[in-house]
Write a protein that holds these residues in place. Sequence first.
Motif, PDB file in Angstrom:
ATOM      1  N   UNK A 208      47.783  24.375   4.944  1.00  0.00           N
ATOM      2  CA  UNK A 208      47.620  23.339   5.956  1.00  0.00           C
ATOM      3  C   UNK A 208      47.683  21.990   5.254  1.00  0.00           C
ATOM      4  N   UNK A 209      48.624  21.135   5.661  1.00  0.00           N
ATOM      5  CA  UNK A 209      48.777  19.831   5.020  1.00  0.00           C
ATOM      6  C   UNK A 209      47.521  18.975   5.149  1.00  0.00           C
ATOM      7  N   UNK A 210      46.693  19.258   6.146  1.00  0.00           N
ATOM      8  CA  UNK A 210      45.463  18.493   6.345  1.00  0.00           C
ATOM      9  C   UNK A 210      44.273  19.082   5.597  1.00  0.00           C
ATOM     10  N   UNK A 211      44.475  20.235   4.947  1.00  0.00           N
ATOM     11  CA  UNK A 211      43.408  20.887   4.210  1.00  0.00           C
ATOM     12  C   UNK A 211      44.026  21.654   3.046  1.00  0.00           C
ATOM     13  N   UNK A 212      44.601  20.912   2.109  1.00  0.00           N
ATOM     14  CA  UNK A 212      45.387  21.527   1.037  1.00  0.00           C
ATOM     15  C   UNK A 212      44.552  22.400   0.101  1.00  0.00           C
ATOM     16  N   UNK A 213      43.268  22.156   0.014  1.00  0.00           N
ATOM     17  CA  UNK A 213      42.416  22.966  -0.856  1.00  0.00           C
ATOM     18  C   UNK A 213      41.700  24.071  -0.083  1.00  0.00           C
ATOM     19  N   UNK A 214      42.051  24.196   1.202  1.00  0.00           N
ATOM     20  CA  UNK A 214      41.398  25.187   2.056  1.00  0.00           C
ATOM     21  C   UNK A 214      42.084  26.534   2.020  1.00  0.00           C
ATOM     22  N   UNK A 215      41.873  27.340   3.065  1.00  0.00           N
ATOM     23  CA  UNK A 215      42.421  28.696   3.126  1.00  0.00           C
ATOM     24  C   UNK A 215      43.944  28.710   3.034  1.00  0.00           C
TER      25      UNK A 215
END
Length: 304
Positions: A208-215
């Motif tokens: 997810x470009x808005x949560x690059x360090x996420x799942x």
Amino acid sequence: MGNRSIRLAAAASVATAGMFVAAVPASADTDVCAPREVGTVASGFGTLENLAFDGRGGLLISDGSLIGPGALRRIAPDGTSGAVAEVTGPGGIVVDGDSVYLATGNTTAAGVLGTPDGSIVRIDLATGEQDTVATGIVMPNGLGLLPDGSLLASRDIGEVGLTHIPADGGEPRVIRTDLGSVNGIAVDGDTVYTVTTFDLVNRLHILDANDLTGPVRSIDLPGLGPIQSPDDLTVGPDGALYIALNLAGAVLRLDPETGTSCRVVEGIPMMSSVAFGSGPGWDPDTLYTVGFDGTVHAAHRVHR
């Protein structure tokens, strides 16, 4: 990506005689999986790393060299070409309106030694003027432009991972090292796709470009990793991903929703990047490829 003769030799040595490549599952739609007819657009270049269309009738290519500097070159639909800029280790290319972003310092030596001599430069397509967006990056290879104007670069040798370059000119920062030997990057809206190259089982990673360090959602790619060597990728007009398999010399079409895949192009040596035509003189239904053999190919759909 980049000048990788050393890497490719190391990868190829992993594959031993008698190993079998896993069968590629075919898509239910046999038309989209139909083999394409391959022709040559231009040849005689150095080690070609990446390509992108400038929207004004040109195909931009990253042309590396074993001796001396490389260059960003522009090819016209008739196959003639000229240099846009001379740089060392040209890597990923992203076109954004009147500007093109180019990764430099994408060399095997930098990856092995961890040398932070890579940069991202921005070139005005109308005037040719250049400015440096970021410096101090180790081997920026794949390159993607995110919706907020920031950039994402990959490194697939040494301490592999993804580096984020803020849109406001802030310092580049490594944000992920847990995805394997990440290489090509493609951005589609808020979705970021990247593939790995040198792992035993190579994968497509979806972020997810808005949560690059996420799942992260991951899909295993067919075939033994070292003898497939997925490199760059692009999102097709049909929403499928088209992945350049470097050592296999093929293009893999993959549905990111179902994970089903099939090969649509075969027989292009050392393919490093692929994109659909865009702009005057370039067929939007044709896949254009570049490779380490210094040749630009066109893979046309065969209408039956």
